[in-house]
Design an enzyme around this catalytic site. Structure first.
Site, PDB file in Angstrom:
ATOM      1  N   ASN A   1      -6.798   4.442   8.211  1.00 53.72           N
ATOM      2  CA  ASN A   1      -6.344   3.054   8.089  1.00 53.72           C
ATOM      3  C   ASN A   1      -7.098   2.389   6.947  1.00 53.72           C
ATOM      4  OD1 ASN A   1      -5.017   0.615   8.901  1.00 53.72           O
ATOM      5  ND2 ASN A   1      -6.901  -0.047   9.908  1.00 53.72           N
TER       6      ASN A   1
ATOM      7  N   ASP B   1     -10.292  -1.185  14.464  1.00 57.41           N
ATOM      8  CA  ASP B   1     -11.050  -1.335  13.219  1.00 57.41           C
ATOM      9  C   ASP B   1     -12.501  -0.848  13.339  1.00 57.41           C
ATOM     10  OD1 ASP B   1      -8.772  -2.502  12.096  1.00 57.41           O
ATOM     11  OD2 ASP B   1      -9.372  -4.508  12.695  1.00 57.41           O
TER      12      ASP B   1
ATOM     13  N   HIS C   1      -8.498  -1.507   5.909  1.00 62.45           N
ATOM     14  CA  HIS C   1      -8.706  -2.848   6.467  1.00 62.45           C
ATOM     15  C   HIS C   1      -9.305  -3.740   5.372  1.00 62.45           C
ATOM     16  CE1 HIS C   1      -9.322  -5.799   9.610  1.00 62.45           C
ATOM     17  NE2 HIS C   1     -10.500  -6.056   9.054  1.00 62.45           N
TER      18      HIS C   1
ATOM     19  N   MET D   1       1.057  -2.846  12.371  1.00 63.61           N
ATOM     20  CA  MET D   1       0.498  -3.887  13.236  1.00 63.61           C
ATOM     21  C   MET D   1       0.661  -3.565  14.721  1.00 63.61           C
ATOM     22  SD  MET D   1      -0.680  -5.855  10.984  1.00 63.61           S
ATOM     23  CE  MET D   1      -1.039  -7.427  11.735  1.00 63.61           C
ATOM     24  N   ARG D   2       0.372  -2.322  15.082  1.00 64.14           N
ATOM     25  CA  ARG D   2       0.415  -1.948  16.489  1.00 64.14           C
ATOM     26  C   ARG D   2      -0.901  -1.298  16.861  1.00 64.14           C
ATOM     27  NH1 ARG D   2       3.613  -3.880  19.822  1.00 64.14           N
ATOM     28  NH2 ARG D   2       3.465  -2.057  21.149  1.00 64.14           N
ATOM     29  N   ILE D   3      -1.379  -1.615  18.059  1.00 67.91           N
ATOM     30  CA  ILE D   3      -2.567  -0.922  18.551  1.00 67.91           C
ATOM     31  C   ILE D   3      -2.107   0.395  19.170  1.00 67.91           C
ATOM     32  CG2 ILE D   3      -4.406  -1.018  20.284  1.00 67.91           C
ATOM     33  CD1 ILE D   3      -4.461  -4.071  19.786  1.00 67.91           C
TER      34      ILE D   3
ATOM     35  N   ASN E   1       0.836  -1.213   0.000  1.00 63.79           N
ATOM     36  CA  ASN E   1       0.000   0.000   0.000  1.00 63.79           C
ATOM     37  C   ASN E   1       0.866   1.256   0.000  1.00 63.79           C
ATOM     38  OD1 ASN E   1      -3.060  -0.409   0.162  1.00 63.79           O
ATOM     39  ND2 ASN E   1      -2.267  -2.012   1.503  1.00 63.79           N
TER      40      ASN E   1
HETATM   41  C1  GRF Z   1      -3.272  -4.796   3.953  1.00 57.08           C
HETATM   42  O1  GRF Z   1      -4.071  -5.888   3.634  1.00 57.08           O
HETATM   43  C2  GRF Z   1      -4.053  -3.790   4.750  1.00 57.08           C
HETATM   44  O2  GRF Z   1      -5.416  -3.775   4.439  1.00 57.08           O
HETATM   45  C3  GRF Z   1      -3.864  -4.275   6.160  1.00 57.08           C
HETATM   46  O3  GRF Z   1      -2.542  -4.733   6.197  1.00 57.08           O
HETATM   47  C4  GRF Z   1      -2.144  -5.163   4.899  1.00 57.08           C
HETATM   48  C5  GRF Z   1      -0.879  -4.428   4.574  1.00 57.08           C
HETATM   49  O4  GRF Z   1      -0.322  -4.851   3.366  1.00 57.08           O
HETATM   50  N1  GRF Z   1      -4.154  -3.238   7.122  1.00 57.08           N
HETATM   51  P1  GRF Z   1       0.908  -4.053   2.749  1.00 57.08           P
HETATM   52  O5  GRF Z   1       2.010  -4.060   3.806  1.00 57.08           O
HETATM   53  O6  GRF Z   1       0.461  -2.676   2.430  1.00 57.08           O
HETATM   54  O7  GRF Z   1       1.309  -4.830   1.536  1.00 57.08           O
END
Ligand code: GRF
Length: 215
Positions: free
Chosen positions: A103, A141, A105, A86-88, A14
């Site tokens: 964010n 989320d 999701h 990946m942190r809250i 992303n």
């Molecule tokens: C994606 O699926 C996003 O929706 C989720 O974490 C993943 C991240 O993928 N929050 P990347 O690191 O952007 O490839």
């Protein structure tokens, strides 16, 4: 020029899509809690400033978030973009940047929160899933939804083929919405409903995804 700060923990696909598609704005820096995040390599290769703050160096979430905030504030970003971070985040952090943190999701929230959302959707044997771009609130989320995109689950799909199509949609919807946010085309009404302004070029920018993206 307005800046964004992107927070990642892993692959960074992303981040790449955002970097290639944001208009009239720049990524001030990419921050990761994970030294080995693939996305950090991309950022360095294209000359974006990067920072690593290993969360394992901190005894509590709030101390980690305070270091994060000190770093972020150096860049004075208009937006803080979570892209696989990946942190809250603590209440303290989220309140400090109200309506500035977004964010993405990989599900149609409020269904399938947490990790492995695409797997959860696939295993639930539903017919349609998708992606959600939302403001970040204190509950995981659960923040106000800005836009959603749909992905049908085909009888021929396996988890991998489904995840691939979900990710393709992420790479279209996230930069699209970030550009709208940067141009102040996203507003929240009195009831907390997020309203995104339509613009003449929307369909052209969304291309083949135009019928699957709702905002
Ligand atoms: C994606 O699926 C996003 O929706 C989720 O974490 C993943 C991240 O993928 N929050 P990347 O690191 O952007 O490839």
């Amino acid at each position: 020029m307005s800046k964004i700060v992107v927070l990642i923990s892993g692959r960074g696909s992303n981040l790449i899509a955002i970097h290639k598609n944001i208009l009239n704005s720049e990524i001030g820096c990419v921050i990761s809690n994970n030294t080995d995040a693939q996305g950090i390599k991309y950022a360095r290769n294209v000359g974006i400033q990067t920072h690593i703050i290993p969360h394992t160096n901190y005894n509590c979430r709030e101390d980690f978030d305070k270091s994060l905030a000190v770093l972020i504030d150096r860049y004075q970003p208009k937006l803080i973009v979570l892209a696989g971070f990946m942190r809250i985040l603590t209440r303290w952090f989220i309140q400090r940047y109200t309506q500035q943190i977004v964010n993405i999701h990989p599900s149609l929230l409020p269904s399938f929160t947490g990790i492995n959302a695409t797997r959860q959707a696939f295993q639930a044997r539903i017919k349609i899933t998708g992606v959600t771009v939302h403001y970040v609130s204190e509950q995981l989320d659960c923040g106000p939804i800005i836009a959603q995109g749909t992905v049908p689950i085909l009888s021929t799909d396996n988890e991998h083929t489904l995840a691939t199509r979900v990710l393709q949609l992420e790479h279209k919807i996230y930069p699209f919405i970030i550009n709208k946010l940067l141009r102040n085309k996203v507003h929240m009404d009195m009831t907390g409903l997020v309203v995104v302004e339509n613009e003449p070029d929307d369909n052209k920018s969304l291309g083949i995804f135009a019928n699957n993206i709702f905002f």
